[in-house]
Design an enzyme around this catalytic site. Structure first.
Site, mmCIF file in Angstrom:
data_model
loop_
_atom_site.group_PDB
_atom_site.id
_atom_site.type_symbol
_atom_site.label_atom_id
_atom_site.label_comp_id
_atom_site.label_asym_id
_atom_site.label_seq_id
_atom_site.Cartn_x
_atom_site.Cartn_y
_atom_site.Cartn_z
ATOM 1 N N GLU A 15 3.725 -43.905 66.835
ATOM 2 C CA GLU A 15 4.478 -45.348 66.812
ATOM 3 C C GLU A 15 3.603 -46.132 67.738
ATOM 4 O O GLU A 15 3.038 -45.804 68.690
ATOM 5 C CB GLU A 15 5.798 -45.189 67.481
ATOM 6 N N GLU A 69 10.497 -38.114 70.676
ATOM 7 C CA GLU A 69 10.717 -38.465 71.853
ATOM 8 C C GLU A 69 11.732 -37.879 72.625
ATOM 9 O O GLU A 69 12.766 -38.447 73.053
ATOM 10 C CB GLU A 69 10.874 -40.069 71.995
HETATM 11 C C1 BGC Z 1 11.597 -44.907 69.061
HETATM 12 C C2 BGC Z 1 12.217 -45.827 67.880
HETATM 13 C C3 BGC Z 1 12.516 -47.178 68.553
HETATM 14 C C4 BGC Z 1 11.180 -48.079 69.107
HETATM 15 C C5 BGC Z 1 11.364 -49.051 69.733
HETATM 16 C C6 BGC Z 1 10.779 -45.544 69.946
HETATM 17 O O1 BGC Z 1 11.042 -45.086 71.264
HETATM 18 O O2 BGC Z 1 11.145 -43.811 68.513
HETATM 19 O O3 BGC Z 1 13.286 -45.414 67.330
HETATM 20 O O4 BGC Z 1 13.072 -48.275 67.576
HETATM 21 O O5 BGC Z 1 10.601 -47.064 69.932
HETATM 22 O O6 BGC Z 1 11.972 -49.064 70.801
#
Ligand code: BGC
Length: 490
Positions: free
Chosen positions: A405, A215
């Site tokens: 993610e 990101e």
């Molecule tokens: C990030 C993580 C973070 C997650 C939840 C993403 O932006 O890569 O490190 O914990 O979102 O906020």
């Protein structure tokens, strides 16, 4: 539910995993790593007093550094996963500077770094310089993944920078006189290329799938445009934001080349080196679809957040004045080195309202607070947006995708199971109905962890963590994820 799951047959070889990041899970047991900007940032008393960070400390974390065997076993046995996303912290490997390790740097006529040559001799120096116990521990973790049959997606940079590269407090207080300024300076790109080369050479026999940067738009946006995010170095300066974003885009390409060169060993169907970037396009919508200003503001945010960075990495289009027109001198195909896949981190829908502009020349906007279907982070749950973003990314860039993610902060464990299932269904539709090549899904996260500026209060884990005892307890979604993953593994 069984009926629904039976109906979903994912493509052969689909990766089912969870996503984690080193800094967020490692500390709490075993060796503490105090040598990164994030460590210092989270401890800084001014930051804590000003509410920029929570006051929670990463060294009280889940302790994956020692407890990894049982966590990985959960991923394999209890979740039925065949993959795992993790990162390595640069500061654990090189707590001390690598400035003096010689490399040959080539600049293009405009002064941008366009190639870094790491020689065998320099690699030997890096190998001597690396912190041996960290190298050893990361090997053990990766070997355990292999033993369990978990394909690793390794992120090289998931946010902490070594302190010798970035002093976040000096930058916060007076960035123009600070000397260790992280991604503001091109020298960080050079050091990153040494680190990337070292990781690929050292762990290449155990890793095939790499993400260079997690990101980048959060690193530059949260760090240099939105003080309230609580991210280092807590500045609001559009020029620095552009500069940092540009350096991150160049860093991806340079690291891409290093990994390709130094990892020659294959350990899976992806091998030897399948290298992408992890981006975070969210779904943006005008608050009032009939308001021209809201429509314009939403379209601007969508462009800058979702598209602008990927255009640099994948097309060599460096729209540095952000006017959406790529002038001749903004075309830099020489800096777009390659990207084998795009990682998509998807969490929410944002409704955008026009507001007074804080930056001259750019539309002002605000994100309307979530009122319905909200997570503990205040993010709006909107599964269809994931299908939309997958279609969007594929249409524009024509690369395979991975959902790297997707997850929910849900302390009461009321919404997680539905969240998981509804998002996976959208991925399924993107694959089967829209023809988008999605290669895997990594749920954020395996265990509760250190949620950056927000600390331990945000509970993203499929397993809850008791931070006193380090005990893990399954949430209801563990069963659900296991059914989905195992039903579609061939
Ligand atoms: C990030 C993580 C973070 C997650 C939840 C993403 O932006 O890569 O490190 O914990 O979102 O906020």
């Amino acid at each position: 539910m069984v009926f629904i799951l039976d109906a979903m047959k994912f493509p052969e070889g689909f990766l089912w995993g969870t996503a984690t990041a080193a800094f967020q899970i490692e500390m709490g047991r075993g060796e503490v790593d105090p040598n990164s900007d994030w460590y210092v940032w989270a401890h800084d008393e001014d930051n804590i007093r000003n509410g920029l960070v929570s006051g929670d400390l990463p060294e009280n974390g889940p302790g994956f550094w020692e407890l990894y065997p049982e966590d990985l076993k959960r991923a394999k046995e209890k979740l039925g996963n065949n993959a795992f996303r993790m990162s390595i912290d640069w500061s654990r490997i090189f707590p001390d500077p690598t400035w003096d390790v010689p490399v040959e740097v080539t600049f293009d006529p405009d002064g941008n770094i366009c190639h870094v040559e790491v020689s065998e001799e320099s690699m030997r120096l890096l190998e001597r310089r690396a912190h041996q116990s960290s190298v050893q521990r990361y090997r053990e973790i990766l070997e355990e993944c292999r033993r369990l049959g978990l394909t690793v997606l390794l992120t090289l940079y998931h946010w902490p920078l070594p302190l010798w590269i970035h002093d976040p407090i000096a930058c916060r207080d007076d960035v123009f006189h600070a000397t260790r300024r992280g991604w503001i300076d091109q020298s960080t790109v050079i050091e990153f290329s040494k680190y990337a080369a070292f990781i690929a050479k050292t762990f290449g026999d155990l890793v095939d799938v790499y993400a260079t940067i997690n990101e980048p738009m959060v690193v530059s946006g949260a760090g240099y445009l939105n003080k309230k995010s609580g991210f280092p170095p807590g500045l609001e300066n559009i020029d620095l934001f552009i500069r940092v974003s540009k350096n991150l885009a160049i860093a991806h390409g340079i690291a891409y080349e290093q990994v390709k060169r130094w990892d020659r060993v294959s350990s899976s169907n992806y091998g030897p080196a399948y290298v992408g970037i992890v981006h975070c396009p969210q779904y943006y919508e005008p608050y009032d679809k009939d308001s021209k200003d809201d429509v314009e503001a939403a379209s601007f945010v969508e462009y800058i957040q979702n598209e602008w960075f990927l255009n640099m990495v994948l097309k060599g289009d460096f729209d540095l004045n952000i006017d959406r027109i790529i002038d001749r001198d903004e075309q830099r195909p020489n800096l777009a080195k390659g990207c084998d896949f795009i990682g998509i981190n998807y969490y929410m829908r944002n409704r955008i309202k026009a507001a007074e502009s804080k930056i001259p020349g750019f539309p002002g906007f605000e994100i309307v607070p979530c009122t319905e279907n909200c997570t503990d982070m205040g993010w709006e749950i909107y599964p269809w947006g994931l299908r939309y973003e997958l279609n969007w990314a594929y249409k524009l860039y024509r690369r395979p995708l991975m959902v790297t993610e997707n997850g929910i902060a849900d302390a009461k464990d009321e919404k997680r199971s539905d969240f998981l299932l509804s998002h996976i269904r959208e991925i399924y539709k993107a694959i089967t109905e829209d023809g988008v090549p999605v290669k895997g899904y990594f749920h954020w996260s395996l265990i509760d962890n250190f949620e950056w500026a927000r600390g331990f209060k945000m509970k993203f884990g499929l397993y809850k963590v008791n931070y006193e005892t380090k005990e893990r307890t399954p949430t209801k979604a563990v069963q659900v994820y296991k059914q989905i993953a195992t039903a579609s593994l061939h």
